[in-house]
Design a protein around this motif. Structure first.
Motif, mmCIF file in Angstrom:
data_model
loop_
_atom_site.group_PDB
_atom_site.id
_atom_site.type_symbol
_atom_site.label_atom_id
_atom_site.label_comp_id
_atom_site.label_asym_id
_atom_site.label_seq_id
_atom_site.Cartn_x
_atom_site.Cartn_y
_atom_site.Cartn_z
ATOM 1 N N GLY A 316 0.823 -1.205 0.000
ATOM 2 C CA GLY A 316 0.000 0.000 0.000
ATOM 3 C C GLY A 316 0.852 1.248 0.000
ATOM 4 N N ILE A 317 0.298 2.328 -0.539
ATOM 5 C CA ILE A 317 1.001 3.612 -0.624
ATOM 6 C C ILE A 317 0.677 4.392 0.647
ATOM 7 N N SER A 318 1.649 4.455 1.542
ATOM 8 C CA SER A 318 1.414 5.087 2.840
ATOM 9 C C SER A 318 2.737 5.510 3.460
ATOM 10 N N TRP A 319 2.614 6.329 4.520
ATOM 11 C CA TRP A 319 3.784 6.681 5.317
ATOM 12 C C TRP A 319 3.403 6.625 6.779
ATOM 13 N N ALA A 320 4.429 6.513 7.628
ATOM 14 C CA ALA A 320 4.167 6.378 9.058
ATOM 15 C C ALA A 320 5.442 6.679 9.824
ATOM 16 N N TYR A 321 5.258 6.939 11.113
ATOM 17 C CA TYR A 321 6.387 7.080 12.020
ATOM 18 C C TYR A 321 6.690 5.713 12.632
ATOM 19 N N GLU A 322 7.955 5.300 12.514
ATOM 20 C CA GLU A 322 8.443 4.072 13.152
ATOM 21 C C GLU A 322 7.486 2.891 12.924
ATOM 22 N N ASN A 323 7.261 2.590 11.645
ATOM 23 C CA ASN A 323 6.331 1.519 11.280
ATOM 24 C C ASN A 323 6.849 0.848 10.012
ATOM 25 N N ARG A 324 7.302 -0.386 10.131
ATOM 26 C CA ARG A 324 7.927 -1.077 9.009
ATOM 27 C C ARG A 324 6.917 -1.745 8.073
ATOM 28 N N THR A 325 5.623 -1.599 8.328
ATOM 29 C CA THR A 325 4.648 -2.103 7.354
ATOM 30 C C THR A 325 4.308 -1.050 6.309
ATOM 31 N N SER A 326 4.696 0.193 6.524
ATOM 32 C CA SER A 326 4.395 1.265 5.579
ATOM 33 C C SER A 326 5.479 1.349 4.508
ATOM 34 N N ALA A 327 5.112 1.965 3.387
ATOM 35 C CA ALA A 327 6.079 2.120 2.294
ATOM 36 C C ALA A 327 7.149 3.159 2.628
ATOM 37 N N ILE A 328 6.746 4.201 3.357
ATOM 38 C CA ILE A 328 7.665 5.246 3.797
ATOM 39 C C ILE A 328 7.653 5.253 5.318
ATOM 40 N N ARG A 329 8.817 5.106 5.910
ATOM 41 C CA ARG A 329 8.936 5.089 7.369
ATOM 42 C C ARG A 329 9.803 6.249 7.813
ATOM 43 N N ILE A 330 9.358 6.951 8.858
ATOM 44 C CA ILE A 330 10.186 7.977 9.495
ATOM 45 C C ILE A 330 10.760 7.352 10.767
ATOM 46 N N PRO A 331 12.039 6.987 10.763
ATOM 47 C CA PRO A 331 12.615 6.335 11.941
ATOM 48 C C PRO A 331 12.670 7.280 13.137
ATOM 49 N N SER A 332 12.608 6.697 14.319
ATOM 50 C CA SER A 332 12.798 7.472 15.539
ATOM 51 C C SER A 332 14.290 7.724 15.744
ATOM 52 N N GLY A 333 14.622 8.404 16.838
ATOM 53 C CA GLY A 333 16.022 8.683 17.124
ATOM 54 C C GLY A 333 16.270 10.164 17.293
ATOM 55 N N ALA A 334 17.535 10.537 17.344
ATOM 56 C CA ALA A 334 17.924 11.931 17.571
ATOM 57 C C ALA A 334 17.370 12.823 16.469
ATOM 58 N N PRO A 335 16.785 13.973 16.817
ATOM 59 C CA PRO A 335 16.223 14.868 15.796
ATOM 60 C C PRO A 335 17.230 15.279 14.724
ATOM 61 N N ALA A 336 18.478 15.440 15.089
ATOM 62 C CA ALA A 336 19.485 15.852 14.112
ATOM 63 C C ALA A 336 19.657 14.825 13.002
ATOM 64 N N ALA A 337 19.251 13.572 13.273
ATOM 65 C CA ALA A 337 19.352 12.505 12.281
ATOM 66 C C ALA A 337 17.999 12.189 11.647
ATOM 67 N N ARG A 338 17.025 13.114 11.753
ATOM 68 C CA ARG A 338 15.701 12.848 11.193
ATOM 69 C C ARG A 338 15.808 12.582 9.704
ATOM 70 N N ARG A 339 15.171 11.531 9.254
ATOM 71 C CA ARG A 339 15.345 11.095 7.878
ATOM 72 C C ARG A 339 14.112 10.322 7.413
ATOM 73 N N ILE A 340 14.108 10.026 6.132
ATOM 74 C CA ILE A 340 13.063 9.223 5.499
ATOM 75 C C ILE A 340 13.662 7.884 5.109
ATOM 76 N N GLU A 341 12.947 6.803 5.419
ATOM 77 C CA GLU A 341 13.327 5.484 4.912
ATOM 78 C C GLU A 341 12.320 5.068 3.851
ATOM 79 N N HIS A 342 12.811 4.836 2.650
ATOM 80 C CA HIS A 342 11.982 4.383 1.530
ATOM 81 C C HIS A 342 12.156 2.878 1.416
ATOM 82 N N ARG A 343 11.048 2.110 1.573
ATOM 83 C CA ARG A 343 11.139 0.674 1.792
ATOM 84 C C ARG A 343 10.605 -0.180 0.630
ATOM 85 N N VAL A 344 10.354 0.405 -0.531
ATOM 86 C CA VAL A 344 9.657 -0.333 -1.588
ATOM 87 C C VAL A 344 10.588 -1.209 -2.417
ATOM 88 N N SER A 345 11.790 -0.759 -2.687
ATOM 89 C CA SER A 345 12.652 -1.426 -3.670
ATOM 90 C C SER A 345 13.042 -2.840 -3.269
#
Length: 444
Positions: A316-345
């Motif tokens: 499914g086409i979705s995003w979420a915070y700290e959720n590995r079932t979504s296509a786009i995940r925003i990992p938790s952790g230090a704000p300075a390392a805030r990033r996007i994880e793209h999980r489709v490939s």
């Protein structure tokens, strides 16, 4: 570059190689004594060579072949320069190259130039992507009629079970992984953590983050070449194909990225867990381009066997915070390392096209400045979501007609990739699943 060879007088031959649209290395073997000429003047081969199908055949209706006289492109060394090829018996150097027209203009059908063009859009805004990739692959004994996990060099046995995050599984192939990390050092590939995964003989290695996305793509392309070559030296195969085993999870290639401004500050960091407006705009761009990008993320017949509900691959086409079932995940952790994880490939992608599609979608979103839908919570597989194309033909058609893709890739690359995939689709339909596995096992 010339100094590297002079410091390695044992190297007798070199390989010059560029990536075609399928991520296959295409090039030549040249005696080392003629290397200076290649460094100074480049080399030449037909433009159509970067647009071959998975079997290495010409595309039947490509204008690059007979309609244009199968004209040459000029291949010049990339910034990477020479590096050793530790999987070969004789001391050999690899020189990565990319294609240009006779007048010096970049050839837009070259996947490395496709990524460069996306990065130029970031640079024009004073932005720099920082990327890291996670590559999953299988070690496989393909010597018999069926694929099996290799015999452990330590125990002499086959462990026919999934072993997620198992130290024992890593230790069973310690000699291979030791040689692999040594080879990464020689090739200056920043290999970091290795883990065992949930598939049969499946492992993952992370490459360190890099503020040069071209180099990050180079690292991933070279790493795949290295792993496959080195495994053969150890008496088994390594494969990045998306789904070699029907009953086990497939292999993905996840990418994490953030974006720096001119001052080196992360534009996704707002000091808290939610991230900035810029992060959400990038997410929106990635979601909007996801249907059209599916062909890049799942480029082969076998790719779509991985993308089924409950398989640890998003559908499914979705995003979420700290959720590995979504296509786009925003990992938790230090704000300075805030990033996007793209999980489709899948692991079978061309890293240059994959990073161009991901980062190109993100810059589309940043340019548009539009909000994404709300992030999901819970199990994405059970949510009512728009779906990523679930079959090869749909992915090809969607890629060809997608307005978001037209903002990322040149018309020539879109045309070439579509022609390639339609030809492969036609001929793959004539093969059994086991014959398809034979094709993909060593190639992708």
């Amino acid at each position: 570059m010339k100094d590297w060879l002079r410091k390695h007088p044992d190297v007798r031959t070199i390989r010059v190689a560029a990536s075609d649209l399928n991520g296959q290395a295409r090039g030549k073997r040249i005696p080392a004594r003629f290397a200076d000429t290649v460094v100074s003047n480049g080399t030449r081969f037909p433009m159509s060579v970067l647009n071959l199908d998975i079997w290495g055949e010409d595309i039947d209706d490509s204008p690059l072949v007979f309609d244009s006289g199968d004209r040459d492109g000029v291949l010049k060394p990339t910034e990477r320069g020479f590096m050793p090829m530790p999987w070969l018996d004789a001391p050999t150097a690899l020189l990565p190259i990319w294609m240009f027209h006779e007048n010096g203009k970049p050839y837009e059908g070259d996947p490395r130039h496709a990524l460069r063009a996306v990065l130029d859009r970031f640079k024009a805004r004073g932005l720099t992507p920082v990327c890291a990739v996670e590559l999953e692959f299988f070690l496989i004994d393909d010597s018999g009629r069926t694929l099996e996990v290799p015999v452990s060099p330590r125990s002499g046995r086959r462990r026919k079970a999934a072993e997620t995050l198992s130290i024992r599984a890593l230790d069973q192939f310690d000699t291979f992984f030791t040689d692999l990390y040594d080879a990464c050092e020689e090739m200056d590939i920043p290999a970091d953590t290795a883990i065992s995964e949930s598939g049969l003989g499946q492992f993952e290695i992370n490459l360190m983050h890099c503020d040069d996305a071209l180099r990050a793509a180079d690292d991933a392309w070279l790493f795949k070449m290295l792993v496959k070559g080195l495994a053969r030296r150890h008496g088994f195969a390594a494969s990045f194909m998306a789904k070699p085993y029907e009953d086990y999870s497939g292999s993905g290639l996840h990418v994490h990225f953030s974006v720096l401004d001119k001052n080196g500050d992360n534009v996704f960091d707002n000091g808290g867990p939610e991230g900035t407006d810029m992060l959400r705009y990038a997410v929106a761009g990635c979601l909007n381009a996801m249907p059209g990008s599916a062909l890049v993320f799942a480029p082969h017949a076998n790719s779509f066997d991985r993308m089924v509900p409950g398989s640890h691959a998003p559908t499914g086409i979705s995003w979420a915070y700290e959720n590995r079932t979504s296509a786009i995940r925003i990992p938790s952790g230090a704000p300075a390392a805030r990033r996007i994880e793209h999980r489709v490939s899948g692991g079978d992608v061309n890293p240059y096209l994959m990073l161009a599609a991901v980062l190109g979608a993100a810059i589309n979103g940043i340019e548009d400045g539009k909000e994404p839908p709300a992030p999901i919570t819970g199990n994405a597989y059970s949510a009512d979501l728009p779906q990523i194309p679930g079959d090869w033909k749909t992915a090809i058609d969607t890629f060809e007609g997608c307005s978001e893709i037209a903002r990322i890739f040149s018309p020539e690359l879109v045309r070439n990739f579509v022609l390639t995939k339609r030809q492969e689709l036609h001929y793959m339909q004539e093969l059994t699943p086991s014959e398809q596995v034979t094709i993909y096992l060593d190639t992708v």
